[in-house]
Enzyme design. Structure first.
Site, PDB file in Angstrom:
ATOM      1  N   ASP A 123       0.813  -1.220   0.000  1.00 21.67           N
ATOM      2  CA  ASP A 123       0.000   0.000   0.000  1.00 21.67           C
ATOM      3  C   ASP A 123       0.848   1.274   0.000  1.00 21.67           C
ATOM      4  O   ASP A 123       0.601   2.198  -0.776  1.00 21.67           O
ATOM      5  CB  ASP A 123      -0.937   0.015   1.216  1.00 21.67           C
ATOM      6  CG  ASP A 123      -1.834  -1.210   1.264  1.00 21.67           C
ATOM      7  OD1 ASP A 123      -2.271  -1.660   0.193  1.00 21.67           O
ATOM      8  OD2 ASP A 123      -2.090  -1.719   2.370  1.00 21.67           O
TER       9      ASP A 123
ATOM     10  N   ARG B 184      19.763 -19.095   0.889  1.00 25.45           N
ATOM     11  CA  ARG B 184      18.330 -19.084   0.615  1.00 25.45           C
ATOM     12  C   ARG B 184      17.978 -19.004  -0.867  1.00 25.45           C
ATOM     13  O   ARG B 184      17.151 -19.747  -1.366  1.00 25.45           O
ATOM     14  CB  ARG B 184      17.682 -17.871   1.300  1.00 25.45           C
ATOM     15  CG  ARG B 184      17.214 -18.109   2.689  1.00 25.45           C
ATOM     16  CD  ARG B 184      16.511 -16.869   3.192  1.00 25.45           C
ATOM     17  NE  ARG B 184      16.224 -16.993   4.611  1.00 25.45           N
ATOM     18  CZ  ARG B 184      15.687 -16.030   5.345  1.00 25.45           C
ATOM     19  NH1 ARG B 184      15.403 -14.876   4.789  1.00 25.45           N
ATOM     20  NH2 ARG B 184      15.441 -16.208   6.622  1.00 25.45           N
TER      21      ARG B 184
ATOM     22  N   GLU C  71      10.166  -1.717   5.587  1.00 26.66           N
ATOM     23  CA  GLU C  71      10.155  -2.471   4.332  1.00 26.66           C
ATOM     24  C   GLU C  71       9.518  -1.699   3.186  1.00 26.66           C
ATOM     25  O   GLU C  71       9.731  -2.019   2.019  1.00 26.66           O
ATOM     26  CB  GLU C  71       9.407  -3.798   4.551  1.00 26.66           C
ATOM     27  CG  GLU C  71       9.698  -4.852   3.509  1.00 26.66           C
ATOM     28  CD  GLU C  71       9.072  -6.199   3.857  1.00 26.66           C
ATOM     29  OE1 GLU C  71       9.061  -7.073   2.975  1.00 26.66           O
ATOM     30  OE2 GLU C  71       8.587  -6.380   5.001  1.00 26.66           O
TER      31      GLU C  71
ATOM     32  N   SER D 185      17.145  -5.439   8.050  1.00 22.67           N
ATOM     33  CA  SER D 185      15.786  -4.926   8.138  1.00 22.67           C
ATOM     34  C   SER D 185      15.491  -4.384   9.539  1.00 22.67           C
ATOM     35  O   SER D 185      14.745  -3.419   9.692  1.00 22.67           O
ATOM     36  CB  SER D 185      14.765  -5.998   7.735  1.00 22.67           C
ATOM     37  OG  SER D 185      15.132  -7.264   8.190  1.00 22.67           O
ATOM     38  N   LEU D 186      16.099  -4.981  10.553  1.00 20.49           N
ATOM     39  CA  LEU D 186      15.973  -4.437  11.914  1.00 20.49           C
ATOM     40  C   LEU D 186      16.628  -3.059  11.968  1.00 20.49           C
ATOM     41  O   LEU D 186      16.062  -2.096  12.494  1.00 20.49           O
ATOM     42  CB  LEU D 186      16.626  -5.389  12.918  1.00 20.49           C
ATOM     43  CG  LEU D 186      16.625  -4.938  14.381  1.00 20.49           C
ATOM     44  CD1 LEU D 186      15.201  -4.871  14.912  1.00 20.49           C
ATOM     45  CD2 LEU D 186      17.457  -5.888  15.228  1.00 20.49           C
TER      46      LEU D 186
END
Length: 391
Positions: free
Chosen positions: A72, A139, A224, A240-241
């Site tokens: 959004d 990953r 994010e 990201s932290l």
């Protein structure tokens, strides 16, 4: 805190810009939102607006993200004229539980770390043929390998087998996974776990500086939703932290320094619903939601090709037109708003992926398997993209 008012069950519609108000300059003056409980639109005036809406994992059929991760903030900022960057870099977690009633349940990478083996439905182990590190590869490599095997064999999922470990070991190390799988009739002490890769983290987002400022004065993006440059072509969990805490604090300090009289304006106009009606075809929203996510999974997933991306871009252009026509004629609902944002973000993903003529980090193209000598971000500007026809 007496100065904090929390509005629960509200869905943002769009930020209110100077352009929208016919004013000079480029500034955000607040936003329109949908009050979900009372089914009415509200106008929220603010000298500073911070987008902290998370990523866009729900643009894909399989994701570890919550249902609210529909991009959004990224879509609203883009519509308001802000640049976005690196939207092609979507991190896929290799092992999400594959079950029709299990939504977004992650099977930890620690399972592979403790000896879990990935197998095809017939029991064949496949990771050693993809990477010398087998199940312990990074990953993105494991996710690509699983994606390759699923497409090659025309199967829905692969299996992660940890059943060779004693039940007591599994109870001690993976009690949550053991219990959750048992709810769906899977006993991981005796049988393998059906898994599929899933969209996990959006590395790109709204371009900001290190105080969260976007291209629009008074509008900030953190977490994010943003592209700060702290993530490269791949994502490390700790980054990201760092992004959430450090940039969030920097944005707060920048807002405090600018003060709360910035961009002062007379009361904003209310949301105009005079030319819309209640929808009589909600099936359109449901169908387009499903088609969009399947399209992105099949054509813009873990492994990309020029042909798939081109097909995705053409179909997304048609979907976007359908959705925007629907949006223009009917009253907004939560599902419609999220669908409108998803198709915007999906289009940005494809545009970014088509712009990158190499493979780097989380973006892997069969047509461009090598990396270019210099790593550069993919930065999209609304004016440039909107003036270019789909090729």
């Amino acid at each position: 805190h007496p100065n904090i008012t929390i509005l629960e069950d509200h869905q943002a519609i769009d930020v209110i810009t100077s352009d929208r108000l016919g004013l000079p300059g480029r500034r955000c003056h607040g936003l329109y939102a949908l009050d979900l409980k009372n089914d009415r639109t509200v106008t929220i005036q603010a000298p500073h607006t911070v987008l902290a809406t998370g990523g866009a994992g729900k643009v894909y059929l399989y994701t570890t993200n919550p249902d609210t991760a529909t991009g959004d903030g990224i879509a609203m900022a883009w519509r308001a004229g802000c640049r976005v960057a690196n939207m092609e870099f979507i991190q896929f977690h290799p092992t999400c539980l594959f079950h029709p009633h299990a939504k977004s349940f992650l099977i930890s990478e620690a399972v592979r770390g403790e000896g879990g083996v990935l197998r095809l439905p017939d029991g064949t182990r496949f990771m050693p043929s993809h990477d010398a590190r087998a199940e312990l590869a990074p990953r993105d490599i494991v996710a690509r390998a699983i994606d390759f095997e699923i497409k090659k064999h025309g199967i829905d999922c692969v299996h992660l087998d940890i059943s060779h470990q004693p039940p007591a070991f599994l109870e001690e190390h993976f009690p949550t996974i053991l219990a959750r799988c048992r709810e769906f009739g899977i006993d991981i002490t005796k049988a393998p776990i059906p898994v599929v890769p899933a969209a996990h983290y959006t590395c790109g987002g709204v371009v900001t500086d290190l105080a969260g400022r976007t291209d629009l004065a008074g509008l900030y993006a953190v977490g994010e939703t943003s592209y700060t440059g702290l993530h490269g072509a791949n994502r490390l969990a700790s980054n990201s932290l760092l992004e959430c805490l450090v940039i969030g604090r920097s944005a707060a300090e920048a807002i405090e320094a600018e003060g709360f009289s910035a961009g002062a304006h007379a009361p904003l106009p209310d949301w105009d619903e005079s030319r819309v009606s209640d929808s009589d075809e909600e099936v359109v929203v449901a169908h387009n939601w499903d088609e969009l996510r399947r399209l992105m999974w099949n054509y813009v997933g873990i492994v990309r090709t020029d042909k798939r991306l081109e097909r995705a871009q053409h179909r997304l252009a048609l979907l976007r037109d359908e959705i925007l026509e629907y949006y223009a004629n009917f009253r907004v609902t939560r599902d419609l708003l999220e669908l409108r944002n998803l198709v915007e973000v999906a289009s940005l993903n494809v545009e970014s992926a088509r712009s990158r003529r190499e493979s780097r980090g989380l973006h892997y193209s069969r047509d461009w398997p090598n990396s270019l000598p210099k790593a550069l971000p993919t930065v999209l500007a609304p004016e440039r993209v909107r003036n270019r026809t789909v090729s």
